[in-house]
Design a protein around this motif. Structure first.
Motif, PDB file in Angstrom:
ATOM      1  N   MET A   1       0.790  -1.011   0.187  1.00  0.00           N
ATOM      2  CA  MET A   1      -0.046  -0.040  -0.016  1.00  0.00           C
ATOM      3  C   MET A   1       0.976   1.089   0.083  1.00  0.00           C
ATOM      4  SD  MET A   1      -3.137  -1.066   2.834  1.00  0.00           S
ATOM      5  CE  MET A   1      -2.139  -2.231   3.585  1.00  0.00           C
ATOM      6  N   THR A   2       0.513   2.450  -0.699  1.00  0.00           N
ATOM      7  CA  THR A   2       1.319   3.572  -1.182  1.00  0.00           C
ATOM      8  C   THR A   2       0.776   4.574   0.129  1.00  0.00           C
ATOM      9  OG1 THR A   2       1.339   2.763  -3.402  1.00  0.00           O
ATOM     10  CG2 THR A   2       2.009   5.291  -2.495  1.00  0.00           C
ATOM     11  N   LEU A   3       1.837   5.192   0.548  1.00  0.00           N
ATOM     12  CA  LEU A   3       1.779   6.279   1.391  1.00  0.00           C
ATOM     13  C   LEU A   3       1.796   7.496   0.718  1.00  0.00           C
ATOM     14  CD1 LEU A   3       1.321   7.568   4.398  1.00  0.00           C
ATOM     15  CD2 LEU A   3       3.724   7.305   4.631  1.00  0.00           C
ATOM     16  N   ASN A   4       0.924   8.573   0.659  1.00  0.00           N
ATOM     17  CA  ASN A   4       1.155   9.641  -0.066  1.00  0.00           C
ATOM     18  C   ASN A   4       0.861  10.962   0.693  1.00  0.00           C
ATOM     19  OD1 ASN A   4       1.783   8.679  -2.440  1.00  0.00           O
ATOM     20  ND2 ASN A   4      -0.316   8.208  -2.974  1.00  0.00           N
ATOM     21  N   VAL A  21      -2.508  13.575   4.240  1.00  0.00           N
ATOM     22  CA  VAL A  21      -1.712  12.296   4.119  1.00  0.00           C
ATOM     23  C   VAL A  21      -2.709  11.085   4.037  1.00  0.00           C
ATOM     24  CG1 VAL A  21      -0.109  10.716   5.814  1.00  0.00           C
ATOM     25  CG2 VAL A  21      -0.054  13.197   6.029  1.00  0.00           C
ATOM     26  N   GLU A  22      -2.255  10.282   2.932  1.00  0.00           N
ATOM     27  CA  GLU A  22      -3.376   9.251   2.582  1.00  0.00           C
ATOM     28  C   GLU A  22      -2.425   7.874   2.529  1.00  0.00           C
ATOM     29  OE1 GLU A  22      -4.205  10.374  -1.538  1.00  0.00           O
ATOM     30  OE2 GLU A  22      -5.096  12.301  -0.974  1.00  0.00           O
ATOM     31  N   TYR A  23      -3.389   6.943   3.226  1.00  0.00           N
ATOM     32  CA  TYR A  23      -2.745   5.475   3.287  1.00  0.00           C
ATOM     33  C   TYR A  23      -3.864   4.383   3.530  1.00  0.00           C
ATOM     34  CZ  TYR A  23      -0.203   1.364   4.915  1.00  0.00           C
ATOM     35  OH  TYR A  23       0.397   0.119   5.193  1.00  0.00           O
ATOM     36  N   ASP A  24      -3.816   3.390   2.850  1.00  0.00           N
ATOM     37  CA  ASP A  24      -4.979   2.304   3.017  1.00  0.00           C
ATOM     38  C   ASP A  24      -6.394   2.943   2.873  1.00  0.00           C
ATOM     39  OD1 ASP A  24      -5.872  -0.175   3.243  1.00  0.00           O
ATOM     40  OD2 ASP A  24      -5.633  -0.268   5.440  1.00  0.00           O
ATOM     41  N   GLY A  25      -6.594   3.732   1.862  1.00  0.00           N
ATOM     42  CA  GLY A  25      -7.776   4.515   1.835  1.00  0.00           C
ATOM     43  C   GLY A  25      -8.188   5.383   2.834  1.00  0.00           C
TER      44      GLY A  25
END
Length: 454
Positions: A1-4, A21-25
């Motif tokens: 999963m990408t962390l953006n 900050v976006e991670y795992d939906g």
């Protein structure tokens, strides 16, 4: 999963800080600030939030200044239902700043409608005082240097940033990564606040760059301010001092108290603080002893050096008073509030003075005055500037370029990536180059709206 990280504000500019900050939906917002300055920036406040507020799980505030917290009332009104995590100092200051911001916007809309200088009919406030009071219910206080969980599986920890009461840097741990947000970093030699904590280890760092291309002068604020006040008092003029109600108002009051006690300015020179928000903020210094450098005697002197102007009637009476006198009034960049009436009344007289005390974002009236412009637009009219304009070069509460590098260099190991944020383009790029050249760290200046890996 990408962390953006999505840069929704505080990129390409020194205002409107918002980092999603976006991670795992899941999405978490670090800071939630208003855009200020140029009209094209202010118009962003009216656009729909790029990330739907209902999709944001939590907000974490580094500190209370409106360019970091002032969008919260809109976020909550438009569907955000999560918690707002902050220190107690930030919560207390937001309890003053946010309702005041709503009140000022309502007043400005009323004034624009009354005098017909808005292009909109009717002119509307961005949000109201009631909107601001509503979002305060969502605040949840966290302690410095203790881990907390803003969302399941996400960890966060505050450290002191030394900028204003309650100001922090934030370490966020999610998806096996550690992201450090500097927040606004104070000066290690600030007259009011304790120095920032050393930064913890992190994989990614977002560092502010307000003064990334500058070096603060060695001259202290007492020397600069004292000379200016002696000049204006000698000619019987009025000094109008636009101040940030949180931080700079208290620093200037502390400086004036010291100057009077040492006999460096006339003890009889009347000082007025015309900002209910600044008055209430000054009182918080008693509640948060230990977060700043002042002892009880110094806090008392700061609190009593000025006559406090609370009501609109008292403020209107002050407008009719003649000099010599000093009027401190919010806002610090002259973007709104009571200071506009004082500027309109006094900026056209050569005996008077306007003292600018901090960073003036491009596009603000403060920046117009600092540039030496012959006129300034106030209440829909271009008024001639005859007053002496003084910009204090030593009064900033932000670390300069050298101090920002020194803070970053204290990290136990170099981070994999540094994002240079919260600065005008030149300041950010100068700091980026110095980080790469002097610290040998990878650095980039992200663009507004861009998405980068965390």
């Amino acid at each position: 999963m990408t962390l953006n990280i999505r840069f929704l504000g505080g990129a390409d500019t020194v205002t409107g800080s918002k980092y999603c900050v976006e991670y795992d939906g899941k999405k978490l917002l670090v800071d939630c600030g208003l855009f200020q300055g140029f009209k094209q920036l202010r118009l962003r406040n009216w656009d729909p939030c790029p990330t739907p507020p209902k999709d944001i799980g939590a907000v974490i505030l580094t500190h209370a200044h409106l360019d970091h917290s002032g969008y919260l009332p809109l976020l909550a009104r438009n569907g955000f239902q999560g918690k707002v995590h902050s220190t107690s100092g930030t919560r207390d200051l937001c309890g003053i700043l946010l309702p005041d911001s709503g009140h000022i916007q309502e007043e400005d809309a009323y004034f624009a409608n009354k005098h017909g200088y808005s292009k909109h009919s009717p002119a509307l406030p961005l949000y109201t005082q009631q909107d601001a009071k509503y979002c305060l219910q969502q605040f949840h206080v966290e302690k410095l240097r203790e881990w907390f969980q803003p969302m399941p599986g996400w960890k966060a920890q505050f450290s002191s940033a030394g900028h204003i009461l309650g100001a922090t840097s934030l370490l966020l741990e999610v998806g096996g990564r550690r992201i450090l947000f500097s927040g606004d970093l104070g000066r290690p030699d600030d007259s009011l606040m304790n120095p920032p904590d050393a930064p913890p280890q992190a994989d990614t760092v977002l560092i502010e760059s307000t003064y990334g291309n500058r070096t603060h002068p060695e001259e202290n604020v007492n020397a600069e301010l004292g000379e200016a006040l002696k000049r204006v008092a000698a000619r019987g003029g009025v000094a109008v001092v636009p101040v940030f109600a949180v931080g700079r108002a208290q620093a200037i009051l502390h400086s004036i108290a010291q100057l009077k006690s040492r006999g460096e300015i006339p003890h009889s020179l009347p000082i007025f603080l015309d900002s209910p928000m600044a008055i209430h903020t000054t009182a918080l210094f008693k509640r948060h002893m230990g977060e700043h450098r002042l002892n009880a005697t110094e806090v008392q002197a700061m609190d009593h050096v000025a006559t406090m102007i609370e009501t609109p009637e008292q403020s209107k009476a002050l407008v009719k008073r003649h000099g010599p006198m000093v009027i401190l009034s919010a806002s610090g960049m002259a973007t709104g509030g009571r200071v506009l009436h004082h500027l309109a009344n006094h900026v056209g007289n050569h005996r008077n003075m306007v003292i600018l005390t901090g960073f003036q974002a491009p596009g603000t009236r403060g920046a117009t005055l600092a540039s030496g412009a012959s006129s300034v637009r106030l209440h829909g009219k271009d008024l001639p500037v005859a007053a002496e304009i003084v910009q204090l070069s030593s009064a900033s509460a932000h670390a300069d370029g050298k101090q920002l590098l020194a803070w970053l260099q204290k990290m136990p190991q170099a981070p994999a990536q540094v994002y240079v944020v919260h600065g005008e383009r030149e300041a950010s790029d100068v700091l980026r180059q110095r980080i790469e050249r002097e610290l040998h760290m990878r650095a980039v200046v992200p663009e507004h709206g861009s998405l980068w890996p965390g």
